[in-house]
Motif scaffolding. Structure first.
Motif, PDB file in Angstrom:
ATOM      1  N   THR A   1      -7.394  -0.244  12.783  1.00 49.00           N
ATOM      2  CA  THR A   1      -6.217   0.211  12.046  1.00 49.00           C
ATOM      3  C   THR A   1      -6.391   0.104  10.539  1.00 49.00           C
ATOM      4  O   THR A   1      -5.908   0.960   9.791  1.00 49.00           O
ATOM      5  CB  THR A   1      -4.969  -0.591  12.467  1.00 49.00           C
ATOM      6  N   ASN A   2      -7.091  -0.931  10.075  1.00 50.48           N
ATOM      7  CA  ASN A   2      -7.183  -1.140   8.625  1.00 50.48           C
ATOM      8  C   ASN A   2      -7.946  -0.037   7.916  1.00 50.48           C
ATOM      9  O   ASN A   2      -7.784   0.149   6.704  1.00 50.48           O
ATOM     10  CB  ASN A   2      -7.799  -2.517   8.305  1.00 50.48           C
ATOM     11  N   MET A   3      -8.777   0.710   8.640  1.00 46.01           N
ATOM     12  CA  MET A   3      -9.536   1.792   8.016  1.00 46.01           C
ATOM     13  C   MET A   3      -8.734   3.084   7.920  1.00 46.01           C
ATOM     14  O   MET A   3      -9.151   4.030   7.245  1.00 46.01           O
ATOM     15  CB  MET A   3     -10.830   2.033   8.786  1.00 46.01           C
ATOM     16  N   LEU A   4      -7.584   3.125   8.583  1.00 44.85           N
ATOM     17  CA  LEU A   4      -6.801   4.362   8.641  1.00 44.85           C
ATOM     18  C   LEU A   4      -5.641   4.393   7.661  1.00 44.85           C
ATOM     19  O   LEU A   4      -4.957   5.408   7.542  1.00 44.85           O
ATOM     20  CB  LEU A   4      -6.268   4.568  10.059  1.00 44.85           C
ATOM     21  N   VAL A   5      -5.407   3.293   6.936  1.00 46.88           N
ATOM     22  CA  VAL A   5      -4.252   3.219   6.041  1.00 46.88           C
ATOM     23  C   VAL A   5      -4.649   2.735   4.652  1.00 46.88           C
ATOM     24  O   VAL A   5      -5.705   2.130   4.455  1.00 46.88           O
ATOM     25  CB  VAL A   5      -3.155   2.302   6.623  1.00 46.88           C
ATOM     26  N   ALA A   6      -3.775   3.046   3.703  1.00 44.47           N
ATOM     27  CA  ALA A   6      -3.950   2.611   2.313  1.00 44.47           C
ATOM     28  C   ALA A   6      -2.562   2.436   1.711  1.00 44.47           C
ATOM     29  O   ALA A   6      -1.548   2.731   2.352  1.00 44.47           O
ATOM     30  CB  ALA A   6      -4.753   3.650   1.537  1.00 44.47           C
ATOM     31  N   LEU A   7      -2.517   1.944   0.491  1.00 48.21           N
ATOM     32  CA  LEU A   7      -1.251   1.800  -0.221  1.00 48.21           C
ATOM     33  C   LEU A   7      -1.147   2.837  -1.337  1.00 48.21           C
ATOM     34  O   LEU A   7      -2.102   3.060  -2.094  1.00 48.21           O
ATOM     35  CB  LEU A   7      -1.117   0.403  -0.831  1.00 48.21           C
ATOM     36  N   ASP A   8       0.006   3.463  -1.424  1.00 47.66           N
ATOM     37  CA  ASP A   8       0.364   4.302  -2.558  1.00 47.66           C
ATOM     38  C   ASP A   8       1.571   3.643  -3.194  1.00 47.66           C
ATOM     39  O   ASP A   8       2.702   3.824  -2.746  1.00 47.66           O
ATOM     40  CB  ASP A   8       0.696   5.713  -2.076  1.00 47.66           C
ATOM     41  N   GLY A   9       1.324   2.819  -4.215  1.00 49.22           N
ATOM     42  CA  GLY A   9       2.371   1.948  -4.722  1.00 49.22           C
ATOM     43  C   GLY A   9       2.670   0.888  -3.680  1.00 49.22           C
ATOM     44  O   GLY A   9       1.792   0.119  -3.296  1.00 49.22           O
ATOM     45  N   ASN A  10       3.897   0.857  -3.175  1.00 49.32           N
ATOM     46  CA  ASN A  10       4.261  -0.061  -2.098  1.00 49.32           C
ATOM     47  C   ASN A  10       4.433   0.651  -0.761  1.00 49.32           C
ATOM     48  O   ASN A  10       4.988   0.075   0.177  1.00 49.32           O
ATOM     49  CB  ASN A  10       5.557  -0.800  -2.458  1.00 49.32           C
ATOM     50  N   GLU A  11       3.953   1.882  -0.681  1.00 51.93           N
ATOM     51  CA  GLU A  11       4.127   2.674   0.527  1.00 51.93           C
ATOM     52  C   GLU A  11       2.827   2.766   1.309  1.00 51.93           C
ATOM     53  O   GLU A  11       1.758   3.029   0.737  1.00 51.93           O
ATOM     54  CB  GLU A  11       4.609   4.079   0.164  1.00 51.93           C
ATOM     55  N   ILE A  12       2.904   2.538   2.620  1.00 46.77           N
ATOM     56  CA  ILE A  12       1.742   2.685   3.480  1.00 46.77           C
ATOM     57  C   ILE A  12       1.525   4.170   3.748  1.00 46.77           C
ATOM     58  O   ILE A  12       2.444   4.887   4.168  1.00 46.77           O
ATOM     59  CB  ILE A  12       1.922   1.931   4.814  1.00 46.77           C
ATOM     60  N   VAL A  13       0.292   4.639   3.509  1.00 43.15           N
ATOM     61  CA  VAL A  13      -0.046   6.044   3.715  1.00 43.15           C
ATOM     62  C   VAL A  13      -1.388   6.129   4.437  1.00 43.15           C
ATOM     63  O   VAL A  13      -2.112   5.134   4.570  1.00 43.15           O
ATOM     64  CB  VAL A  13      -0.128   6.812   2.376  1.00 43.15           C
ATOM     65  N   ALA A  14      -1.727   7.326   4.905  1.00 44.80           N
ATOM     66  CA  ALA A  14      -3.023   7.540   5.536  1.00 44.80           C
ATOM     67  C   ALA A  14      -4.143   7.383   4.505  1.00 44.80           C
ATOM     68  O   ALA A  14      -4.029   7.824   3.355  1.00 44.80           O
ATOM     69  CB  ALA A  14      -3.078   8.925   6.159  1.00 44.80           C
ATOM     70  N   SER A  15      -5.241   6.754   4.918  1.00 41.12           N
ATOM     71  CA  SER A  15      -6.386   6.554   4.034  1.00 41.12           C
ATOM     72  C   SER A  15      -7.233   7.822   3.947  1.00 41.12           C
ATOM     73  O   SER A  15      -7.104   8.739   4.761  1.00 41.12           O
ATOM     74  CB  SER A  15      -7.257   5.410   4.556  1.00 41.12           C
ATOM     75  N   ASN A  16      -8.117   7.844   2.970  1.00 41.06           N
ATOM     76  CA  ASN A  16      -9.073   8.949   2.881  1.00 41.06           C
ATOM     77  C   ASN A  16      -9.933   9.012   4.135  1.00 41.06           C
ATOM     78  O   ASN A  16     -10.255  10.099   4.621  1.00 41.06           O
ATOM     79  CB  ASN A  16      -9.949   8.788   1.637  1.00 41.06           C
ATOM     80  N   TYR A  17     -10.294   7.831   4.659  1.00 41.45           N
ATOM     81  CA  TYR A  17     -11.123   7.809   5.861  1.00 41.45           C
ATOM     82  C   TYR A  17     -10.409   8.498   7.019  1.00 41.45           C
ATOM     83  O   TYR A  17     -11.008   9.280   7.764  1.00 41.45           O
ATOM     84  CB  TYR A  17     -11.471   6.362   6.237  1.00 41.45           C
ATOM     85  N   ALA A  18      -9.118   8.231   7.185  1.00 42.38           N
ATOM     86  CA  ALA A  18      -8.350   8.890   8.239  1.00 42.38           C
ATOM     87  C   ALA A  18      -8.345  10.397   8.039  1.00 42.38           C
ATOM     88  O   ALA A  18      -8.475  11.171   9.002  1.00 42.38           O
ATOM     89  CB  ALA A  18      -6.921   8.355   8.253  1.00 42.38           C
TER      90      ALA A  18
END
Length: 398
Positions: free
Chosen positions: A329-346
């Protein structure tokens, strides 16, 4: 589809009204109405699905907002639950039950898992059993408390030592004498009995007292068939030199796992074979009818790859027609400010046409301290168990 710890996996049912079931359903998951000699899974479960109170506790923990409001309405409206292919029993229901036991698989199935995972490894006499690693018997069974068997371990237990006991150290008959237990150990223990303790505070030993056995891979298949569910076996990376004993190759091992589904008359559409060794899914896609192969991702630094680096990395999978990729799961998400979003890897995975299976939704223990490994890049905004619903929404919608 997501690969989830089953103690929580059934909370996914509460999201059923947030996206169409077709968008989240695995290929081949619909019941085939035509008569067939092979097993494809069934629409109905052996028992009525019971999700317990844990999902509602997590819902209460969720921060106030639109998502909590939507899920609360779902929770009020849904009275009867069904098993779902979107919910996978990762090692069974292993926050409550000793992992990779029939008891753990049954609990996962009763909780609504449409698919269950047996991690597959081999014994000294080349029989396939369900263990998370080839060399984990010292932490998942009581083997070190059996002097005659402890002596056969690759590294036997000694006071204060670090034992290593492998499936390949023992015959199947010997392994069948062991009692499975919660995966845990106590470092520096003076006695074997002390060593097999150390269970995490968020787990329990309640269900290990009646000596659950280590199941064979075939026993897991028969149980999962009995409950009308499907399969995602993981071929574990050998921790012994291959070819084992000079003549048992990696391809022999990969094919043996598939052969047991053939022997059990399981249709390929009901099986998602997986491995961290990408040569295995490539082999299955190119040489067997079990083409729903899953490439597990264990190179966590790939999270920072560029698009061109990702394309080069997965070129072999694409050429072989491997359809699934499975990062944590950690490879599929990132932060945009304080918002969880899809990562580049995803996004790279989707851009290359891969279907995604991810792991593991609930294995981190209480999330008050950020969630650890499985939350990685988003730990700064994780401070309560309810935040896993925020993560899950991103995985589902983005």
């Amino acid at each position: 589809m997501f690969r989830n710890m089953m103690i929580l996996s059934n909370v996914l049912i509460l999201l059923a009204l947030l996206a169409s079931s077709d968008a989240r359903r695995l290929k081949g998951s619909k019941d085939d109405k035509k008569k067939s000699k092979t097993y494809k899974g069934t629409k109905s479960a052996k028992f009525s699905v019971q999700i317990g109170d844990r999902p509602y506790y997590i819902l209460d923990s969720l921060k106030e907002g639109e998502l909590k409001d939507q899920l609360t309405e779902c929770a009020k409206d849904i009275k009867n639950f069904e098993k779902s292919d979107w919910s996978i029993g990762h090692r069974g229901a292993c926050l409550l039950y000793p992992e990779h036991t029939l008891e753990s698989y049954k609990a996962a199935l009763i909780q609504g898992a449409g698919i269950v995972e047996c991690d597959v490894t081999f014994t000294k006499d080349r029989q396939l059993i369900c263990r998370h690693a080839q060399c984990d018997l010292h932490t998942t069974t009581d083997v070190v408390t059996r002097p005659e068997l402890n002596a056969k371990c690759t590294v036997p237990f000694t006071p204060g030592g670090s034992p290593k006991c492998c499936a390949s150290d023992f015959t199947l008959a010997e392994i069948k004498t062991l009692c499975a237990k919660m995966d845990a150990s106590k470092s520096g223990a003076a006695t074997p009995e002390e060593y097999i303790g150390g269970v995490a505070s968020f787990r329990t030993t309640l269900y290990q007292n009646e000596c659950p056995q280590v199941p064979t891979h075939m026993e897991s298949i028969e149980l999962i068939k009995e409950y009308g569910a499907k399969f995602t076996p993981e071929l574990k990376t050998p921790e012994v030199l291959m070819p084992y004993e000079g003549d048992y190759t990696q391809e022999d091992y990969a094919q043996q796992m598939i052969d047991e589904y053939i022997a059990a008359e399981v249709d390929p559409s009901a099986v998602w074979p997986q491995s961290f060794l990408w040569q295995d899914p490539i082999y299955w896609a190119q040489n067997t009818d079990f083409k729903q192969a899953v490439a597990l991702v264990g190179d966590y630094d790939d999270y920072t790859m560029t698009a061109s680096e990702f394309a080069a990395k997965v070129a072999g999978l694409k050429a072989a027609g491997v359809p699934y990729i499975a990062p944590p799961t950690n490879m599929l998400v990132a932060l945009d400010g304080n918002e969880i979003v899809a990562s580049n890897y995803a996004k790279y995975c989707k851009d290359h046409g891969f279907d995604i299976i991810t792991w593991t939704l609930e294995r981190s223990g209480p999330l008050v301290n950020g969630g650890g490994f499985y939350y990685g890049p988003v730990t700064a905004v994780i401070d309560r168990d309810g935040d896993m619903f925020e993560l899950l929404q991103v995985l589902d919608e983005q």
